[in-house]
Design a protein around this motif. Structure first.
Motif, PDB file in Angstrom:
ATOM      1  N   MET A   1       0.845  -1.200   0.000  1.00 24.23           N
ATOM      2  CA  MET A   1       0.000   0.000   0.000  1.00 24.23           C
ATOM      3  C   MET A   1       0.875   1.243   0.000  1.00 24.23           C
ATOM      4  SD  MET A   1      -3.020   1.029   2.657  1.00 24.23           S
ATOM      5  CE  MET A   1      -3.830   2.619   2.603  1.00 24.23           C
ATOM      6  N   GLY A   2       0.458   2.242  -0.771  1.00 21.97           N
ATOM      7  CA  GLY A   2       1.216   3.477  -0.852  1.00 21.97           C
ATOM      8  C   GLY A   2       0.877   4.449   0.255  1.00 21.97           C
ATOM      9  N   GLN A   3       1.354   5.680   0.079  1.00 18.57           N
ATOM     10  CA  GLN A   3       1.152   6.725   1.073  1.00 18.57           C
ATOM     11  C   GLN A   3       0.783   8.025   0.365  1.00 18.57           C
ATOM     12  OE1 GLN A   3       1.441   6.930   4.736  1.00 18.57           O
ATOM     13  NE2 GLN A   3       0.430   8.828   4.102  1.00 18.57           N
ATOM     14  N   ALA A   4      -0.205   8.731   0.913  1.00 16.28           N
ATOM     15  CA  ALA A   4      -0.584  10.041   0.396  1.00 16.28           C
ATOM     16  C   ALA A   4       0.136  11.125   1.188  1.00 16.28           C
ATOM     17  CB  ALA A   4      -2.093  10.235   0.484  1.00 16.28           C
ATOM     18  N   TYR A   5       0.513  12.188   0.489  1.00 19.18           N
ATOM     19  CA  TYR A   5       1.189  13.341   1.088  1.00 19.18           C
ATOM     20  C   TYR A   5       0.412  14.599   0.705  1.00 19.18           C
ATOM     21  CZ  TYR A   5       5.095  10.101   1.645  1.00 19.18           C
ATOM     22  OH  TYR A   5       5.877   9.016   1.975  1.00 19.18           O
ATOM     23  N   PHE A   6       0.203  15.471   1.675  1.00 23.30           N
ATOM     24  CA  PHE A   6      -0.581  16.677   1.428  1.00 23.30           C
ATOM     25  C   PHE A   6       0.346  17.841   1.127  1.00 23.30           C
ATOM     26  CE2 PHE A   6      -3.265  20.332   2.435  1.00 23.30           C
ATOM     27  CZ  PHE A   6      -4.448  19.965   1.811  1.00 23.30           C
ATOM     28  N   ILE A   7       0.181  18.444  -0.055  1.00 25.45           N
ATOM     29  CA  ILE A   7       0.995  19.579  -0.474  1.00 25.45           C
ATOM     30  C   ILE A   7       0.226  20.857  -0.138  1.00 25.45           C
ATOM     31  CG2 ILE A   7       2.338  20.587  -2.331  1.00 25.45           C
ATOM     32  CD1 ILE A   7       2.979  17.623  -1.768  1.00 25.45           C
ATOM     33  N   THR A   8       0.766  21.647   0.782  1.00 27.27           N
ATOM     34  CA  THR A   8       0.052  22.835   1.247  1.00 27.27           C
ATOM     35  C   THR A   8       0.927  24.070   1.162  1.00 27.27           C
ATOM     36  OG1 THR A   8      -1.316  23.718   3.056  1.00 27.27           O
ATOM     37  CG2 THR A   8       0.715  22.571   3.687  1.00 27.27           C
ATOM     38  N   GLY A   9       0.295  25.211   0.964  1.00 25.46           N
ATOM     39  CA  GLY A   9       1.028  26.462   0.869  1.00 25.46           C
ATOM     40  C   GLY A   9       0.994  27.242   2.169  1.00 25.46           C
ATOM     41  N   THR A  10       1.991  28.086   2.361  1.00 26.34           N
ATOM     42  CA  THR A  10       2.006  28.983   3.520  1.00 26.34           C
ATOM     43  C   THR A  10       1.384  30.329   3.158  1.00 26.34           C
ATOM     44  OG1 THR A  10       4.230  29.786   2.991  1.00 26.34           O
ATOM     45  CG2 THR A  10       4.050  27.886   4.464  1.00 26.34           C
ATOM     46  N   GLY A  11       0.842  30.435   1.952  1.00 23.07           N
ATOM     47  CA  GLY A  11       0.178  31.641   1.494  1.00 23.07           C
ATOM     48  C   GLY A  11      -0.600  31.337   0.221  1.00 23.07           C
ATOM     49  N   THR A  12      -1.238  32.374  -0.334  1.00 21.67           N
ATOM     50  CA  THR A  12      -2.060  32.213  -1.535  1.00 21.67           C
ATOM     51  C   THR A  12      -1.209  32.393  -2.792  1.00 21.67           C
ATOM     52  OG1 THR A  12      -3.940  33.100  -0.307  1.00 21.67           O
ATOM     53  CG2 THR A  12      -4.133  33.039  -2.700  1.00 21.67           C
ATOM     54  N   ASP A  13      -1.555  31.627  -3.841  1.00 17.77           N
ATOM     55  CA  ASP A  13      -0.853  31.715  -5.132  1.00 17.77           C
ATOM     56  C   ASP A  13       0.661  31.591  -4.949  1.00 17.77           C
ATOM     57  OD1 ASP A  13      -3.197  32.042  -6.619  1.00 17.77           O
ATOM     58  OD2 ASP A  13      -3.199  34.207  -6.280  1.00 17.77           O
ATOM     59  N   ILE A  14       1.041  30.568  -4.224  1.00 15.69           N
ATOM     60  CA  ILE A  14       2.446  30.438  -3.826  1.00 15.69           C
ATOM     61  C   ILE A  14       3.221  29.445  -4.686  1.00 15.69           C
ATOM     62  CG2 ILE A  14       2.414  28.540  -2.150  1.00 15.69           C
ATOM     63  CD1 ILE A  14       3.531  30.778  -0.166  1.00 15.69           C
ATOM     64  N   GLY A  15       2.479  28.704  -5.516  1.00 19.80           N
ATOM     65  CA  GLY A  15       3.147  27.791  -6.434  1.00 19.80           C
ATOM     66  C   GLY A  15       2.997  26.318  -6.106  1.00 19.80           C
ATOM     67  N   LYS A  16       1.914  25.945  -5.413  1.00 18.48           N
ATOM     68  CA  LYS A  16       1.715  24.541  -5.054  1.00 18.48           C
ATOM     69  C   LYS A  16       1.660  23.638  -6.280  1.00 18.48           C
ATOM     70  CE  LYS A  16      -2.128  24.826  -2.780  1.00 18.48           C
ATOM     71  NZ  LYS A  16      -2.395  26.274  -3.029  1.00 18.48           N
ATOM     72  N   THR A  17       0.990  24.121  -7.335  1.00 15.70           N
ATOM     73  CA  THR A  17       0.822  23.284  -8.518  1.00 15.70           C
ATOM     74  C   THR A  17       2.155  23.027  -9.208  1.00 15.70           C
ATOM     75  OG1 THR A  17      -1.441  24.080  -8.815  1.00 15.70           O
ATOM     76  CG2 THR A  17      -0.365  23.084 -10.735  1.00 15.70           C
ATOM     77  N   ILE A  18       3.006  24.035  -9.286  1.00 14.27           N
ATOM     78  CA  ILE A  18       4.325  23.866  -9.893  1.00 14.27           C
ATOM     79  C   ILE A  18       5.168  22.897  -9.068  1.00 14.27           C
ATOM     80  CG2 ILE A  18       6.457  25.036 -10.559  1.00 14.27           C
ATOM     81  CD1 ILE A  18       3.899  25.630 -12.262  1.00 14.27           C
ATOM     82  N   ASP A 105       2.233   3.985  -5.431  1.00 16.95           N
ATOM     83  CA  ASP A 105       3.213   4.086  -4.345  1.00 16.95           C
ATOM     84  C   ASP A 105       3.056   5.400  -3.588  1.00 16.95           C
ATOM     85  OD1 ASP A 105       4.458   1.657  -5.106  1.00 16.95           O
ATOM     86  OD2 ASP A 105       5.707   2.706  -6.573  1.00 16.95           O
ATOM     87  N   ILE A 106       2.842   6.475  -4.351  1.00 16.36           N
ATOM     88  CA  ILE A 106       2.788   7.817  -3.769  1.00 16.36           C
ATOM     89  C   ILE A 106       1.621   8.579  -4.375  1.00 16.36           C
ATOM     90  CG2 ILE A 106       4.005  10.037  -3.556  1.00 16.36           C
ATOM     91  CD1 ILE A 106       6.643   8.300  -3.839  1.00 16.36           C
ATOM     92  N   VAL A 107       0.837   9.227  -3.515  1.00 17.32           N
ATOM     93  CA  VAL A 107      -0.278  10.078  -3.934  1.00 17.32           C
ATOM     94  C   VAL A 107       0.017  11.492  -3.444  1.00 17.32           C
ATOM     95  CG1 VAL A 107      -2.770  10.454  -3.887  1.00 17.32           C
ATOM     96  CG2 VAL A 107      -1.852   8.117  -3.678  1.00 17.32           C
ATOM     97  N   LEU A 108       0.145  12.420  -4.369  1.00 13.96           N
ATOM     98  CA  LEU A 108       0.379  13.821  -4.023  1.00 13.96           C
ATOM     99  C   LEU A 108      -0.975  14.524  -4.009  1.00 13.96           C
ATOM    100  CD1 LEU A 108       3.488  14.475  -6.302  1.00 13.96           C
ATOM    101  CD2 LEU A 108       3.481  13.894  -3.855  1.00 13.96           C
ATOM    102  N   VAL A 109      -1.430  14.904  -2.829  1.00 12.99           N
ATOM    103  CA  VAL A 109      -2.742  15.533  -2.666  1.00 12.99           C
ATOM    104  C   VAL A 109      -2.538  17.041  -2.534  1.00 12.99           C
ATOM    105  CG1 VAL A 109      -4.854  15.649  -1.302  1.00 12.99           C
ATOM    106  CG2 VAL A 109      -3.609  13.468  -1.503  1.00 12.99           C
ATOM    107  N   GLU A 110      -2.965  17.770  -3.541  1.00 12.66           N
ATOM    108  CA  GLU A 110      -2.769  19.223  -3.503  1.00 12.66           C
ATOM    109  C   GLU A 110      -3.962  19.905  -2.852  1.00 12.66           C
ATOM    110  OE1 GLU A 110      -2.803  22.902  -6.495  1.00 12.66           O
ATOM    111  OE2 GLU A 110      -1.346  21.367  -7.068  1.00 12.66           O
ATOM    112  N   GLY A 111      -3.672  20.707  -1.835  1.00 10.93           N
ATOM    113  CA  GLY A 111      -4.722  21.401  -1.116  1.00 10.93           C
ATOM    114  C   GLY A 111      -5.211  22.647  -1.822  1.00 10.93           C
ATOM    115  N   ALA A 112      -6.288  23.210  -1.262  1.00 11.14           N
ATOM    116  CA  ALA A 112      -6.810  24.501  -1.716  1.00 11.14           C
ATOM    117  C   ALA A 112      -6.409  25.521  -0.658  1.00 11.14           C
ATOM    118  CB  ALA A 112      -8.330  24.440  -1.869  1.00 11.14           C
TER     119      ALA A 112
END
Length: 235
Positions: A1-18, A105-112
């Motif tokens: 089983m893989g693992q999910a990781y939450f990608i979060t920003g410390t501000g708005t429009d900070i480049g999470k998607t990139i 293996d890895i799930v990158l979960v991008e936050g809002a």
């Protein structure tokens, strides 16, 4: 089983998607099966009738089905839900994260937005992003700029994560200028104050579509980056 990781920003429009995209390509290059999941996407592009992050992941990276709930108003998810009268089932979103963990293996979960963004307003409380992270059992990866204000934004976000028992694995700095003394001192200060070890410093890309893959190749040439990438993501 893989693992999910939450990608979060410390501000708005900070480049999470990139950053999410660079991590996706890097981990693929290490031979891991990876996908990206954007559970809450707000803000439609009216000219093309598409949602920007989901469209990017599909068209530029070939990730199919990265979205789940899409909401047209460009607001916090809780307000977009109220404005549209949408019905949201958080349990289904959590289940989807776990389904993806079974498949990759890895799930990158991008936050809002960041950790303190409300997702759903209830009669007497809010279901927050930090609640969703904990319900899924995900560690977090921070994305931050490194200019003026970065120290405050990272330290307060990190403190919030600690209060709510969210494990922060690393931080990626975006819009980095190596010649900037303030930025370099900010990074050093952030890591002393939080104990976080930075994974990468990403410059502002003049043309993201053209430059993303060459950026990823440059990152992978750095042995420190690849080693830490393996440690953070157990790759």
């Amino acid at each position: 089983m893989g693992q999910a990781y939450f990608i979060t920003g410390t501000g708005t429009d900070i480049g999470k998607t990139i950053v999410t995209s660079a991590l996706y390509l890097s981990l693929q290059a290490l031979g891991k099966s990876v996908t990206i999941f954007k559970p809450f996407q707000t803000g439609i592009i009216e000219e093309s009738n598409t949602y920007p992050d989901i469209s990017w992941f599909e068209q530029e990276l070939g990730v199919k089905g990265s979205g789940f709930y899409t909401l047209e108003p460009e607001t916090s998810p809780h307000l977009a839900i109220k404005l549209t009268g949408s019905q949201i089932d958080v349990k289904k979103v959590v289940e989807r994260v776990h389904e993806l963990e079974e498949m990759y293996d890895i799930v990158l979960v991008e936050g809002a937005g960041g950790l303190a963004v409300p997702l759903i307003e209830r009669s007497d409380s809010f279901y927050m992003t930090k609640d969703f992270i904990r319900d899924c059992g995900m560690p977090a990866v921070f994305v931050s700029t490194c200019g003026l204000g970065a120290i405050h934004h990272v330290v307060t976000t990190h403190s919030y994560a600690q209060i709510h028992d969210i494990c922060v694995k690393t931080i990626v700095y975006n819009h980095y200028r190596p010649e900037d003394r303030i930025q370099n001192d900010n990074i050093e200060t952030i890591e002393k104050l939080t104990g976080l070890v930075g994974l990468a410093c990403i410059p502002t890309l003049a043309d993201v579509r053209k430059d993303l893959r060459s950026l990823t190749l440059d990152l992978l040439r750095d042995q420190d980056y690849t080693q830490q990438l393996k440690e953070v993501f157990k790759a």
